[in-house]
Write an enzyme that holds these catalytic residues in place. Structure first.
Site, short mmCIF file in Angstrom:
data_model
loop_
_atom_site.label_atom_id
_atom_site.label_comp_id
_atom_site.label_asym_id
_atom_site.label_seq_id
_atom_site.Cartn_x
_atom_site.Cartn_y
_atom_site.Cartn_z
CG ASP A 230 24.77 55.03 -17.09
OD1 ASP A 230 23.27 55.56 -16.55
OD2 ASP A 230 25.06 54.68 -17.92
CB ILE A 231 26.88 49.85 -17.57
CG1 ILE A 231 27.94 48.75 -17.53
CG2 ILE A 231 25.53 50.45 -18.08
CD1 ILE A 231 28.70 49.00 -17.32
CG ASN B 212 14.48 59.49 -17.76
OD1 ASN B 212 14.59 60.73 -17.41
ND2 ASN B 212 15.58 59.73 -17.90
CD GLN C 132 11.02 54.22 -15.05
OE1 GLN C 132 10.65 54.93 -15.35
NE2 GLN C 132 12.26 53.64 -13.72
CG HIS D 52 17.63 55.23 -12.24
ND1 HIS D 52 16.57 54.31 -12.62
CD2 HIS D 52 17.67 55.66 -13.18
CE1 HIS D 52 16.55 54.62 -13.87
NE2 HIS D 52 17.52 55.23 -14.13
CG PHE D 53 17.52 61.29 -8.33
CD1 PHE D 53 16.56 62.20 -8.75
CD2 PHE D 53 17.19 60.96 -6.81
CE1 PHE D 53 15.56 62.53 -8.36
CE2 PHE D 53 15.85 61.08 -6.58
CZ PHE D 53 15.20 62.47 -6.81
CG HIS D 54 20.16 59.46 -15.13
ND1 HIS D 54 21.13 58.33 -16.04
CD2 HIS D 54 19.03 59.23 -15.39
CE1 HIS D 54 19.78 57.37 -16.06
NE2 HIS D 54 18.83 57.80 -15.74
P1 AMP Z 1 16.44 55.33 -17.12
O1 AMP Z 1 16.87 55.39 -19.31
O2 AMP Z 1 16.90 56.60 -16.94
O3 AMP Z 1 15.79 54.34 -16.85
O4 AMP Z 1 18.50 55.04 -17.51
C1 AMP Z 1 19.14 53.75 -17.23
C2 AMP Z 1 20.65 53.63 -17.22
O5 AMP Z 1 20.53 52.21 -16.40
C3 AMP Z 1 20.81 54.05 -18.17
O6 AMP Z 1 21.29 55.18 -18.80
C4 AMP Z 1 22.10 52.69 -18.06
O7 AMP Z 1 23.35 52.98 -19.36
C5 AMP Z 1 21.76 52.23 -16.47
N1 AMP Z 1 22.31 50.98 -16.51
C6 AMP Z 1 21.72 49.96 -17.24
N2 AMP Z 1 22.23 48.79 -16.51
C7 AMP Z 1 23.11 48.83 -16.04
C8 AMP Z 1 23.88 48.56 -15.26
N3 AMP Z 1 23.59 46.76 -15.38
N4 AMP Z 1 24.94 49.53 -14.17
C9 AMP Z 1 24.85 50.50 -13.69
N5 AMP Z 1 24.09 51.74 -15.12
C10 AMP Z 1 23.23 50.68 -15.78
#
Ligand code: AMP
Ligand code: ZN
Length: 142
Positions: free
Chosen positions: A38-39, A93, A100, A106-108
């Site tokens: 995760d970025i 989420n 979300q 995506h699974f965290h």
């Molecule tokens: P969600 O709130 O479950 O939709 O989480 C989306 C996640 O994606 C967040 O934790 C962001 O930090 C992560 N994210 C968004 N863009 C990128 C990217 N280009 N590379 C890696 N992680 C990302």
């Protein structure tokens, strides 16, 4: 076979990562799934596991892809357990009101290193029995 071709969304950053149009710290990849860091990590090693096929939510993708996703989640969780910590949260989420922000399922996986309940913000009330019965009935098959 149509199901072998991953569907993509041209406006989706995770589809861009799958196609190498956007950068990512890739941890795992097979024909149908991918995992990358995760970025904006909550903790060290916070990562995401995704299907290559685009779908906003788990129920949008074919059951076979859901199973493949779980298999890769299992692989990644084992790595986290062996190499980082046996303590971690797995989160999915779904929908804006659930937090979300990227609408590609995506699974965290969020490793935890300290004590404390990560879901512990704010006060929580004990489940009310009447309310519990209602919810059980609403979520039970008709
Ligand atoms: P969600 O709130 O479950 O939709 O989480 C989306 C996640 O994606 C967040 O934790 C962001 O930090 C992560 N994210 C968004 N863009 C990128 C990217 N280009 N590379 C890696 N992680 C990302
Ligand atoms: Zn996508």
């Amino acid at each position: 076979m149509a199901s072998a071709a991953p569907a993509r969304d041209p406006n989706c950053v995770f589809c861009d990562i799958v196609e190498r149009r956007a950068p990512a710290w890739i941890l795992f990849e097979d024909e149908h799934t991918m995992a990358f860091l995760d970025i904006f990590p909550f903790t060290r090693g916070h990562l995401l596991v995704i299907p290559k096929r685009h779908g906003a939510r788990l129920t949008d993708i074919p059951f076979e892809d859901q199973m493949r996703l779980i298999r890769s989640l299992d692989e990644i969780c084992r790595r986290v357990e062996q190499r980082l910590t046996p303590h971690y949260n797995v989160a999915l989420n779904t929908g804006a009101n659930a937090g979300q922000i990227v609408f590609h399922v995506h699974f965290h996986v969020i490793p935890r290193y300290g004590k404390g309940n990560p879901f512990g913000a704010g006060s929580r009330e004990r489940l009310d029995e009447t309310e519990a019965r209602k919810v059980v009935s609403e979520l039970s098959p008709a």
